[in-house]
Design a protein around this motif. Structure first.
Motif, PDB file in Angstrom:
ATOM      1  N   LEU A  21      40.427  40.890  56.136  1.00 51.99           N
ATOM      2  CA  LEU A  21      39.936  42.257  55.979  1.00 51.99           C
ATOM      3  C   LEU A  21      41.000  43.100  55.288  1.00 51.99           C
ATOM      4  CD1 LEU A  21      37.800  44.417  56.411  1.00 51.99           C
ATOM      5  CD2 LEU A  21      38.694  44.731  58.733  1.00 51.99           C
ATOM      6  N   SER A  22      42.250  42.940  55.679  1.00 54.66           N
ATOM      7  CA  SER A  22      43.337  43.637  54.981  1.00 54.66           C
ATOM      8  C   SER A  22      43.414  43.147  53.534  1.00 54.66           C
ATOM      9  CB  SER A  22      44.674  43.422  55.689  1.00 54.66           C
ATOM     10  OG  SER A  22      44.674  44.046  56.951  1.00 54.66           O
ATOM     11  N   GLY A  23      43.182  41.856  53.319  1.00 56.68           N
ATOM     12  CA  GLY A  23      43.128  41.324  51.959  1.00 56.68           C
ATOM     13  C   GLY A  23      42.025  41.995  51.148  1.00 56.68           C
ATOM     14  N   ALA A  24      40.921  42.286  51.806  1.00 52.14           N
ATOM     15  CA  ALA A  24      39.815  42.968  51.124  1.00 52.14           C
ATOM     16  C   ALA A  24      40.202  44.393  50.736  1.00 52.14           C
ATOM     17  CB  ALA A  24      38.567  42.966  52.002  1.00 52.14           C
ATOM     18  N   PHE A  25      41.057  45.025  51.535  1.00 48.82           N
ATOM     19  CA  PHE A  25      41.542  46.362  51.175  1.00 48.82           C
ATOM     20  C   PHE A  25      42.363  46.296  49.887  1.00 48.82           C
ATOM     21  CE2 PHE A  25      41.625  47.639  55.957  1.00 48.82           C
ATOM     22  CZ  PHE A  25      40.245  47.753  55.958  1.00 48.82           C
ATOM     23  N   ILE A  26      43.141  45.220  49.725  1.00 48.91           N
ATOM     24  CA  ILE A  26      43.893  45.034  48.483  1.00 48.91           C
ATOM     25  C   ILE A  26      42.920  44.870  47.322  1.00 48.91           C
ATOM     26  CG2 ILE A  26      45.482  43.534  47.222  1.00 48.91           C
ATOM     27  CD1 ILE A  26      46.735  42.837  49.996  1.00 48.91           C
ATOM     28  N   SER A  27      41.882  44.078  47.519  1.00 46.61           N
ATOM     29  CA  SER A  27      40.872  43.890  46.482  1.00 46.61           C
ATOM     30  C   SER A  27      40.236  45.225  46.096  1.00 46.61           C
ATOM     31  CB  SER A  27      39.801  42.913  46.972  1.00 46.61           C
ATOM     32  OG  SER A  27      38.795  42.746  46.003  1.00 46.61           O
ATOM     33  N   ALA A  28      39.924  46.052  47.082  1.00 44.79           N
ATOM     34  CA  ALA A  28      39.339  47.370  46.799  1.00 44.79           C
ATOM     35  C   ALA A  28      40.304  48.230  45.998  1.00 44.79           C
ATOM     36  CB  ALA A  28      38.971  48.062  48.107  1.00 44.79           C
ATOM     37  N   LEU A  29      41.575  48.173  46.355  1.00 49.53           N
ATOM     38  CA  LEU A  29      42.585  48.939  45.629  1.00 49.53           C
ATOM     39  C   LEU A  29      42.665  48.502  44.173  1.00 49.53           C
ATOM     40  CD1 LEU A  29      45.004  50.881  45.450  1.00 49.53           C
ATOM     41  CD2 LEU A  29      46.427  49.024  46.329  1.00 49.53           C
ATOM     42  N   LEU A  30      42.736  47.196  43.945  1.00 44.62           N
ATOM     43  CA  LEU A  30      42.857  46.703  42.576  1.00 44.62           C
ATOM     44  C   LEU A  30      41.572  46.891  41.779  1.00 44.62           C
ATOM     45  CD1 LEU A  30      44.917  43.437  43.117  1.00 44.62           C
ATOM     46  CD2 LEU A  30      45.726  45.760  42.669  1.00 44.62           C
ATOM     47  N   GLY A  31      40.442  46.767  42.453  1.00 45.46           N
ATOM     48  CA  GLY A  31      39.161  46.878  41.767  1.00 45.46           C
ATOM     49  C   GLY A  31      38.741  48.288  41.450  1.00 45.46           C
ATOM     50  N   PHE A  32      39.246  49.270  42.234  1.00 44.97           N
ATOM     51  CA  PHE A  32      38.779  50.633  41.993  1.00 44.97           C
ATOM     52  C   PHE A  32      39.826  51.707  42.257  1.00 44.97           C
ATOM     53  CE2 PHE A  32      35.986  54.357  42.457  1.00 44.97           C
ATOM     54  CZ  PHE A  32      35.260  54.217  41.286  1.00 44.97           C
ATOM     55  N   GLY A  33      40.939  51.371  42.881  1.00 43.02           N
ATOM     56  CA  GLY A  33      41.924  52.389  43.238  1.00 43.02           C
ATOM     57  C   GLY A  33      43.033  52.590  42.228  1.00 43.02           C
ATOM     58  N   MET A  34      43.013  51.827  41.153  1.00 45.32           N
ATOM     59  CA  MET A  34      44.031  51.959  40.117  1.00 45.32           C
ATOM     60  C   MET A  34      43.477  52.762  38.945  1.00 45.32           C
ATOM     61  SD  MET A  34      45.704  48.098  40.123  1.00 45.32           S
ATOM     62  CE  MET A  34      45.406  47.988  38.412  1.00 45.32           C
ATOM     63  N   THR A  35      44.361  53.144  38.028  1.00 47.39           N
ATOM     64  CA  THR A  35      43.895  53.873  36.840  1.00 47.39           C
ATOM     65  C   THR A  35      43.056  52.972  35.937  1.00 47.39           C
ATOM     66  OG1 THR A  35      45.999  53.359  35.764  1.00 47.39           O
ATOM     67  CG2 THR A  35      45.797  55.519  36.806  1.00 47.39           C
ATOM     68  N   GLU A  36      43.386  51.679  35.905  1.00 44.30           N
ATOM     69  CA  GLU A  36      42.623  50.707  35.119  1.00 44.30           C
ATOM     70  C   GLU A  36      41.537  50.141  36.026  1.00 44.30           C
ATOM     71  OE1 GLU A  36      43.202  50.271  31.952  1.00 44.30           O
ATOM     72  OE2 GLU A  36      45.071  51.388  31.887  1.00 44.30           O
ATOM     73  N   ARG A  37      40.299  50.534  35.811  1.00 41.48           N
ATOM     74  CA  ARG A  37      39.231  50.128  36.721  1.00 41.48           C
ATOM     75  C   ARG A  37      38.415  48.957  36.205  1.00 41.48           C
ATOM     76  NH1 ARG A  37      37.647  55.931  39.138  1.00 41.48           N
ATOM     77  NH2 ARG A  37      39.354  55.957  40.629  1.00 41.48           N
ATOM     78  N   LYS A  38      38.781  48.415  35.073  1.00 40.68           N
ATOM     79  CA  LYS A  38      38.066  47.263  34.528  1.00 40.68           C
ATOM     80  C   LYS A  38      39.021  46.089  34.538  1.00 40.68           C
ATOM     81  CE  LYS A  38      35.138  50.150  31.668  1.00 40.68           C
ATOM     82  NZ  LYS A  38      34.812  50.561  30.312  1.00 40.68           N
ATOM     83  N   ILE A  39      39.013  45.368  35.650  1.00 42.54           N
ATOM     84  CA  ILE A  39      39.946  44.254  35.801  1.00 42.54           C
ATOM     85  C   ILE A  39      39.207  43.014  36.273  1.00 42.54           C
ATOM     86  CG2 ILE A  39      41.834  45.838  36.361  1.00 42.54           C
ATOM     87  CD1 ILE A  39      40.979  43.723  39.184  1.00 42.54           C
ATOM     88  N   VAL A  40      39.834  41.877  36.059  1.00 42.28           N
ATOM     89  CA  VAL A  40      39.385  40.621  36.634  1.00 42.28           C
ATOM     90  C   VAL A  40      40.528  40.132  37.512  1.00 42.28           C
ATOM     91  CG1 VAL A  40      38.723  38.235  36.174  1.00 42.28           C
ATOM     92  CG2 VAL A  40      37.924  40.066  34.661  1.00 42.28           C
ATOM     93  N   TYR A  41      40.220  39.865  38.761  1.00 48.46           N
ATOM     94  CA  TYR A  41      41.197  39.375  39.731  1.00 48.46           C
ATOM     95  C   TYR A  41      41.442  37.904  39.430  1.00 48.46           C
ATOM     96  CZ  TYR A  41      42.939  40.731  44.462  1.00 48.46           C
ATOM     97  OH  TYR A  41      43.675  41.115  45.540  1.00 48.46           O
ATOM     98  N   LEU A  42      42.654  37.521  39.053  1.00 52.87           N
ATOM     99  CA  LEU A  42      42.958  36.133  38.717  1.00 52.87           C
ATOM    100  C   LEU A  42      43.506  35.357  39.909  1.00 52.87           C
ATOM    101  CD1 LEU A  42      44.549  36.618  35.179  1.00 52.87           C
ATOM    102  CD2 LEU A  42      42.184  36.019  35.759  1.00 52.87           C
ATOM    103  N   SER A  43      44.357  36.004  40.712  1.00 54.46           N
ATOM    104  CA  SER A  43      44.903  35.314  41.889  1.00 54.46           C
ATOM    105  C   SER A  43      45.478  36.322  42.867  1.00 54.46           C
ATOM    106  CB  SER A  43      45.981  34.296  41.489  1.00 54.46           C
ATOM    107  OG  SER A  43      47.131  34.947  41.003  1.00 54.46           O
ATOM    108  N   GLN A  44      45.638  35.850  44.102  1.00 52.65           N
ATOM    109  CA  GLN A  44      46.218  36.675  45.164  1.00 52.65           C
ATOM    110  C   GLN A  44      46.848  35.748  46.179  1.00 52.65           C
ATOM    111  OE1 GLN A  44      46.014  40.367  45.911  1.00 52.65           O
ATOM    112  NE2 GLN A  44      47.699  39.569  47.150  1.00 52.65           N
ATOM    113  N   SER A  45      48.122  35.961  46.479  1.00 49.81           N
ATOM    114  CA  SER A  45      48.739  35.269  47.608  1.00 49.81           C
ATOM    115  C   SER A  45      48.805  36.256  48.764  1.00 49.81           C
ATOM    116  CB  SER A  45      50.142  34.769  47.252  1.00 49.81           C
ATOM    117  OG  SER A  45      51.021  35.857  47.018  1.00 49.81           O
ATOM    118  N   LEU A  46      48.695  35.743  49.979  1.00 50.51           N
ATOM    119  CA  LEU A  46      48.734  36.601  51.169  1.00 50.51           C
ATOM    120  C   LEU A  46      49.560  35.933  52.262  1.00 50.51           C
ATOM    121  CD1 LEU A  46      44.943  37.514  51.448  1.00 50.51           C
ATOM    122  CD2 LEU A  46      46.765  39.023  50.640  1.00 50.51           C
ATOM    123  N   LYS A  47      50.373  36.713  52.932  1.00 50.41           N
ATOM    124  CA  LYS A  47      51.082  36.261  54.123  1.00 50.41           C
ATOM    125  C   LYS A  47      50.825  37.311  55.200  1.00 50.41           C
ATOM    126  CE  LYS A  47      55.522  35.028  56.062  1.00 50.41           C
ATOM    127  NZ  LYS A  47      56.980  34.957  55.859  1.00 50.41           N
TER     128      LYS A  47
END
Length: 132
Positions: free
Chosen positions: A54-80
């Protein structure tokens, strides 16, 4: 691309019981540590905890819509996962631009989630492609 190394973005979200239930339903992860008060009380945490993803999903939300660049493709994510998130906690997801490839609009970001005390609950690294 307007992003530059050092740019920082963040969002905060409260982790409610309803949100945890919805995440369980969407993901199919109905582990009782997340949903069953009686079971969770018998664990080392003493109460229910949120799904780490769920916290990982918050990161996804940030990258997908919370940045100035809103047109992105998520290529990878590491999580600990470093600390459990309790129901009622507020999680802040932060992303900082670490590198930008010169030959392609591929950006690497440091990603961190913290609780309201500032304790780190998730660390990782994301790679995104910024679309034109």
């Amino acid at each position: 691309m307007k992003l530059k190394v050092g740019d920082k973005f963040e969002i905060s979200r409260e982790v409610t019981s309803e949100l945890v239930q919805t995440f369980a339903d969407v993901s199919g992860d109905h582990n009782p540590i997340h949903l069953d008060d009686e079971f969770a009380a018998t664990t080392q945490f003493g109460q229910r905890i949120a799904h780490g993803m769920l916290s990982g999903a918050f990161i996804s939300a940030l990258l997908g819509f919370g940045m100035t660049e809103r047109k992105i493709v998520y290529l990878s994510q590491s999580l600990k996962f470093t600390k459990p998130v309790l129901i009622g906690e507020t999680v802040t997801a932060t992303a900082v631009v670490k590198t930008i490839r010169e030959d392609k609009p591929i950006v690497t970001l440091e990603t961190v989630c913290t609780d309201r005390l500032g304790d780190v609950v998730v660390t990782g690294e994301a790679v995104i492609l910024v679309l034109d």
